[in-house]
Design a protein around this motif. Structure first.
Motif, mmCIF file in Angstrom:
data_model
loop_
_atom_site.group_PDB
_atom_site.id
_atom_site.type_symbol
_atom_site.label_atom_id
_atom_site.label_comp_id
_atom_site.label_asym_id
_atom_site.label_seq_id
_atom_site.Cartn_x
_atom_site.Cartn_y
_atom_site.Cartn_z
ATOM 1 N N LYS A 155 -4.470 -4.483 -8.002
ATOM 2 C CA LYS A 155 -4.440 -5.890 -8.389
ATOM 3 C C LYS A 155 -5.765 -6.585 -8.129
ATOM 4 O O LYS A 155 -6.203 -7.434 -8.923
ATOM 5 C CB LYS A 155 -3.311 -6.604 -7.627
ATOM 6 C CG LYS A 155 -3.167 -8.078 -7.971
ATOM 7 C CD LYS A 155 -2.016 -8.692 -7.180
ATOM 8 C CE LYS A 155 -1.866 -10.172 -7.480
ATOM 9 N NZ LYS A 155 -0.768 -10.787 -6.683
ATOM 10 N N GLU A 156 -6.420 -6.246 -7.030
ATOM 11 C CA GLU A 156 -7.597 -6.996 -6.583
ATOM 12 C C GLU A 156 -8.928 -6.402 -7.036
ATOM 13 O O GLU A 156 -9.936 -7.111 -7.058
ATOM 14 C CB GLU A 156 -7.598 -7.089 -5.054
ATOM 15 C CG GLU A 156 -6.361 -7.731 -4.450
ATOM 16 C CD GLU A 156 -6.266 -9.220 -4.739
ATOM 17 O OE1 GLU A 156 -7.299 -9.835 -5.060
ATOM 18 O OE2 GLU A 156 -5.147 -9.754 -4.646
ATOM 19 N N LEU A 189 2.123 -0.967 -0.603
ATOM 20 C CA LEU A 189 1.455 -2.265 -0.658
ATOM 21 C C LEU A 189 -0.053 -2.102 -0.814
ATOM 22 O O LEU A 189 -0.697 -2.840 -1.558
ATOM 23 C CB LEU A 189 1.775 -3.050 0.617
ATOM 24 C CG LEU A 189 1.247 -4.485 0.720
ATOM 25 C CD1 LEU A 189 1.809 -5.344 -0.409
ATOM 26 C CD2 LEU A 189 1.624 -5.085 2.075
ATOM 27 N N THR A 200 -7.727 -1.561 8.499
ATOM 28 C CA THR A 200 -6.559 -1.658 7.635
ATOM 29 C C THR A 200 -5.407 -0.765 8.092
ATOM 30 O O THR A 200 -4.247 -1.182 8.089
ATOM 31 C CB THR A 200 -6.953 -1.297 6.189
ATOM 32 O OG1 THR A 200 -8.113 -2.057 5.822
ATOM 33 C CG2 THR A 200 -5.830 -1.599 5.217
ATOM 34 N N ARG A 220 2.183 -8.580 3.798
ATOM 35 C CA ARG A 220 1.886 -9.218 2.512
ATOM 36 C C ARG A 220 1.064 -10.499 2.710
ATOM 37 O O ARG A 220 0.129 -10.760 1.958
ATOM 38 C CB ARG A 220 3.197 -9.540 1.776
ATOM 39 C CG ARG A 220 3.938 -8.323 1.256
ATOM 40 C CD ARG A 220 4.973 -8.713 0.222
ATOM 41 N NE ARG A 220 5.733 -7.558 -0.227
ATOM 42 C CZ ARG A 220 6.940 -7.226 0.224
ATOM 43 N NH1 ARG A 220 7.530 -7.974 1.151
ATOM 44 N NH2 ARG A 220 7.565 -6.157 -0.235
ATOM 45 N N SER A 278 -0.799 -1.106 -4.517
ATOM 46 C CA SER A 278 -0.592 -2.214 -5.451
ATOM 47 C C SER A 278 -1.664 -3.288 -5.274
ATOM 48 O O SER A 278 -2.121 -3.902 -6.244
ATOM 49 C CB SER A 278 0.805 -2.817 -5.262
ATOM 50 O OG SER A 278 0.953 -3.383 -3.973
ATOM 51 N N THR A 279 -2.086 -3.496 -4.038
ATOM 52 C CA THR A 279 -3.116 -4.504 -3.761
ATOM 53 C C THR A 279 -4.459 -4.099 -4.337
ATOM 54 O O THR A 279 -5.163 -4.914 -4.952
ATOM 55 C CB THR A 279 -3.245 -4.732 -2.246
ATOM 56 O OG1 THR A 279 -1.983 -5.154 -1.720
ATOM 57 C CG2 THR A 279 -4.299 -5.781 -1.946
ATOM 58 N N ARG A 317 -7.972 -11.628 1.140
ATOM 59 C CA ARG A 317 -8.537 -12.193 -0.091
ATOM 60 C C ARG A 317 -9.447 -13.389 0.229
ATOM 61 O O ARG A 317 -10.568 -13.487 -0.271
ATOM 62 C CB ARG A 317 -7.410 -12.610 -1.035
ATOM 63 C CG ARG A 317 -7.900 -13.098 -2.407
ATOM 64 C CD ARG A 317 -6.746 -13.559 -3.280
ATOM 65 N NE ARG A 317 -5.786 -12.494 -3.536
ATOM 66 C CZ ARG A 317 -4.546 -12.464 -3.057
ATOM 67 N NH1 ARG A 317 -4.116 -13.444 -2.269
ATOM 68 N NH2 ARG A 317 -3.732 -11.477 -3.344
ATOM 69 N N ILE A 366 -2.557 -9.911 3.389
ATOM 70 C CA ILE A 366 -3.391 -9.654 2.214
ATOM 71 C C ILE A 366 -4.018 -10.949 1.713
ATOM 72 O O ILE A 366 -5.170 -10.962 1.250
ATOM 73 C CB ILE A 366 -2.557 -8.979 1.107
ATOM 74 C CG1 ILE A 366 -2.214 -7.547 1.531
ATOM 75 C CG2 ILE A 366 -3.315 -8.968 -0.222
ATOM 76 C CD1 ILE A 366 -1.237 -6.863 0.627
ATOM 77 N N ASN A 367 -3.275 -12.053 1.821
ATOM 78 C CA ASN A 367 -3.833 -13.348 1.420
ATOM 79 C C ASN A 367 -5.024 -13.712 2.309
ATOM 80 O O ASN A 367 -6.003 -14.311 1.846
ATOM 81 C CB ASN A 367 -2.759 -14.427 1.487
ATOM 82 C CG ASN A 367 -1.675 -14.228 0.441
ATOM 83 O OD1 ASN A 367 -1.953 -13.734 -0.655
ATOM 84 N ND2 ASN A 367 -0.447 -14.600 0.768
#
Length: 217
Positions: free
Chosen positions: A67-68, A60, A41, A16, A63-64, A23, A19-20
């Motif tokens: 979201k992104e 994950l 990945t 998780r 969902s990522t 980004r 992922i930051n």
């Protein structure tokens, strides 16, 4: 996983936090004019991890992307993948393809996720497809050169990488872009990916800029 273990957290917490990093690195690469960013990945070998972790990673990932992807589209990022995504969970594949379609006409940073990717498998697939095309009289065997071979790889729409950054103190390529990295500059760092952010990226780029690239000349 190691980043999380050092902090007494479950492995998925490391993913998780990673992922930051994705980004931030994606944002910065877009801002400074990087044209292609390929992130390893999920490898073909990652299926050997505990089933619980693999399932959590797939959840994950989906969902990522959901979201992104709108933010990527807003910032003119073109999203694509390399590797065989067909065996990923159906919902994940659907989310990936929707993201690819949404950003297809964007002209900014090309963000490429290597998913269920392995370079040896990619090369073998290319060889088999070349053989099939020769047998079907779609390709002259005597015409095969580096450019033609490259056109059969997953990265046929991408230039070879200039810089390969290997985090976490690892000293191996791990089956990543073997053909494409023939003249790629490598940058090794002990920093774990979840901690790899702006300063670490700029340090890698700074070192790259100060190298002399001779390409065998």
């Amino acid at each position: 996983g190691r980043w999380a273990k050092e902090r007494g957290l479950p492995r998925i917490a490391g993913h998780r936090e990673g992922i930051n990093s994705v980004r931030e690195i994606t944002r910065i690469c877009g801002e400074i004019g990087v044209e292609y960013l390929t992130l390893f990945t999920f490898s073909t070998e990652n299926w050997n991890r505990p089933k619980r972790e693999v399932k959590a990673l797939m959840t994950l990932l989906l969902s990522t992307i959901k979201k992104e992807i709108k933010e990527l589209h807003k910032n003119n990022v073109k999203f694509s993948t390399i590797g065989d995504i067909s065996i990923l969970p159906e919902s994940t594949v659907k989310g990936i393809r929707e993201g690819i379609k949404l950003t297809n006409d964007n002209s900014g940073l090309n963000l490429v996720l290597a998913l269920n990717y392995g370079s040896r498998q990619e090369i073998l697939s290319a060889v088999n497809n070349i053989i099939n095309d020769i047998n079907n009289n779609n390709l002259n065997a005597n015409s095969i050169d580096e450019n033609i071979f490259s056109s059969y790889l997953d990265t046929n729409n991408c230039p070879d990488p200039d810089l390969l950054i290997r985090t976490s103190g690892e000293l191996r390529i791990s089956n990543f872009l073997l053909w494409q990295s023939a003249y790629t500059e490598m940058y090794l760092t002990d920093t774990y990916w979840p901690s790899f952010r702006k300063n670490e990226l700029f340090q890698a780029i700074f070192e790259f800029q100060n190298r002399e690239r001779r390409f065998g000349k």
